[in-house]
Design an enzyme around this catalytic site. Structure first.
Site, PDB file in Angstrom:
ATOM      1  N   GLY A  89      50.263  19.280  49.015  1.00 55.53           N
ATOM      2  CA  GLY A  89      50.855  20.506  49.340  1.00 55.53           C
ATOM      3  C   GLY A  89      51.699  20.620  50.613  1.00 55.53           C
ATOM      4  N   GLU A 107      48.674  20.988  57.836  1.00 58.38           N
ATOM      5  CA  GLU A 107      48.029  21.652  56.378  1.00 58.38           C
ATOM      6  C   GLU A 107      48.870  22.616  55.864  1.00 58.38           C
ATOM      7  OE1 GLU A 107      46.407  20.957  53.916  1.00 58.38           O
ATOM      8  OE2 GLU A 107      44.210  21.169  54.162  1.00 58.38           O
ATOM      9  N   ASP A 108      48.798  22.575  54.629  1.00 57.85           N
ATOM     10  CA  ASP A 108      49.554  23.849  53.970  1.00 57.85           C
ATOM     11  C   ASP A 108      48.698  25.027  53.960  1.00 57.85           C
ATOM     12  OD1 ASP A 108      47.785  22.608  52.317  1.00 57.85           O
ATOM     13  OD2 ASP A 108      48.990  22.373  50.614  1.00 57.85           O
ATOM     14  N   ASP A 155      41.723  27.999  52.663  1.00 52.15           N
ATOM     15  CA  ASP A 155      41.240  29.167  51.911  1.00 52.15           C
ATOM     16  C   ASP A 155      39.694  29.300  52.462  1.00 52.15           C
ATOM     17  OD1 ASP A 155      40.602  30.999  49.743  1.00 52.15           O
ATOM     18  OD2 ASP A 155      40.558  29.418  48.215  1.00 52.15           O
ATOM     19  N   LYS A 167      44.269  31.911  54.454  1.00 49.19           N
ATOM     20  CA  LYS A 167      43.831  33.129  53.437  1.00 49.19           C
ATOM     21  C   LYS A 167      42.569  34.136  54.275  1.00 49.19           C
ATOM     22  CE  LYS A 167      44.918  31.961  48.872  1.00 49.19           C
ATOM     23  NZ  LYS A 167      44.318  31.412  47.570  1.00 49.19           N
ATOM     24  N   PHE A 201      46.263  33.766  44.264  1.00 46.36           N
ATOM     25  CA  PHE A 201      46.611  32.255  44.398  1.00 46.36           C
ATOM     26  C   PHE A 201      48.107  32.340  44.427  1.00 46.36           C
ATOM     27  CE2 PHE A 201      47.374  28.601  42.222  1.00 46.36           C
ATOM     28  CZ  PHE A 201      46.875  27.521  42.664  1.00 46.36           C
ATOM     29  N   VAL A 202      48.579  31.515  45.401  1.00 40.37           N
ATOM     30  CA  VAL A 202      50.055  31.521  45.556  1.00 40.37           C
ATOM     31  C   VAL A 202      50.523  30.164  45.054  1.00 40.37           C
ATOM     32  CG1 VAL A 202      50.248  33.271  47.309  1.00 40.37           C
ATOM     33  CG2 VAL A 202      49.507  30.836  47.925  1.00 40.37           C
ATOM     34  N   ASP A 223      51.029  23.862  44.488  1.00 42.46           N
ATOM     35  CA  ASP A 223      51.258  23.867  42.733  1.00 42.46           C
ATOM     36  C   ASP A 223      50.212  24.790  42.187  1.00 42.46           C
ATOM     37  OD1 ASP A 223      48.714  22.248  43.817  1.00 42.46           O
ATOM     38  OD2 ASP A 223      49.018  21.674  41.675  1.00 42.46           O
TER      39      ASP A 223
END
Ligand code: 5GP
Length: 191
Positions: free
Chosen positions: A57, A112-113, A116, A144, A165-166, A172
């Site tokens: 990610g 980090e992408d 959550d 998030k 959810f993105v 992905d």
């Protein structure tokens, strides 16, 4: 050919019926990454910095932010797989690709992408601390808000986003949509 929606925003044909709301457009992403890069450049002046990108990610984020940090730096990658469904991580993390470089005299910055629950990042931070680098900090592009199940120390945060959810900019759904330039919600009927 890609279409332009009302916000002059290009979405490639394969994704046109699949995406929901545009969350963050590519120009806003690029500006934020520039700002984060400048801040990191000032903070790490004179220190040996090793960026640890979390695959897959964070691949685009790593590529972009590393070029906005105007310092000599090293880059390495880890890949982790988190047991869970396609949209929820369980916090049980398995290392799929470990680091190649030695950490002993480095200041580690995790790239980090998205965070959550925070369980994946918490695991990674502990794992890297245990290798005794000079320091471990984290730069995460999307957080998030309010979803975290653990206390986390994140020094650099790009955007706080909602619970949806993105996909896009590296993120992905079933390995698709990573190559979109902007961040979108996914249509509910695609999940
Ligand atoms: P956490 O352990 O913080 O709950 O989850 C982190 C991982 O879950 C991320 O590295 C990412 O792989 C995945 N993830 C969490 N939220 C999203 C999301 O909205 N979109 C995508 N594509 N992946 C997500």
């Amino acid at each position: 050919m890609s279409v332009v929606n009302s916000k002059e925003h290009h979405i490639p044909p394969f994704a046109q019926d699949k995406l929901g709301k545009l969350v963050i457009d590519e120009n806003t992403l690029a500006q934020k990454i520039k700002d984060l890069g400048q801040e990191i450049t000032q903070d790490y002046l004179g220190r040996k910095i090793l960026l640890v990108g979390v695959l897959k990610g964070a691949a685009y984020f790593m590529s972009d932010i590393s070029r906005e940090i105007k310092l000599p730096l090293q880059m390495d990658y880890m890949a982790v797989s988190s047991y869970g469904t396609a949209t929820k991580s369980s916090g049980v993390v398995r290392i799929v690709k470990d680091l190649d470089l030695d950490l002993s005299d480095k200041h580690v910055l995790i790239i980090e992408d998205i965070v959550d629950s925070g369980l994946t990042l918490s695991y990674l931070q502990k794992y890297l601390h245990a290798k005794h680098p000079l320091s471990v900090e984290t730069c995460c592009l999307f957080l998030k808000t309010g979803n975290q199940k653990v206390d986390l120390d994140i020094k650099y945060i790009g955007f706080e986003i909602g619970q949806e959810f993105v996909v896009g900019y590296g993120l992905d759904y079933n390995e698709i949509y990573r190559n979109l330039n902007s961040l979108y919600q996914l249509n509910q009927d695609q999940m």
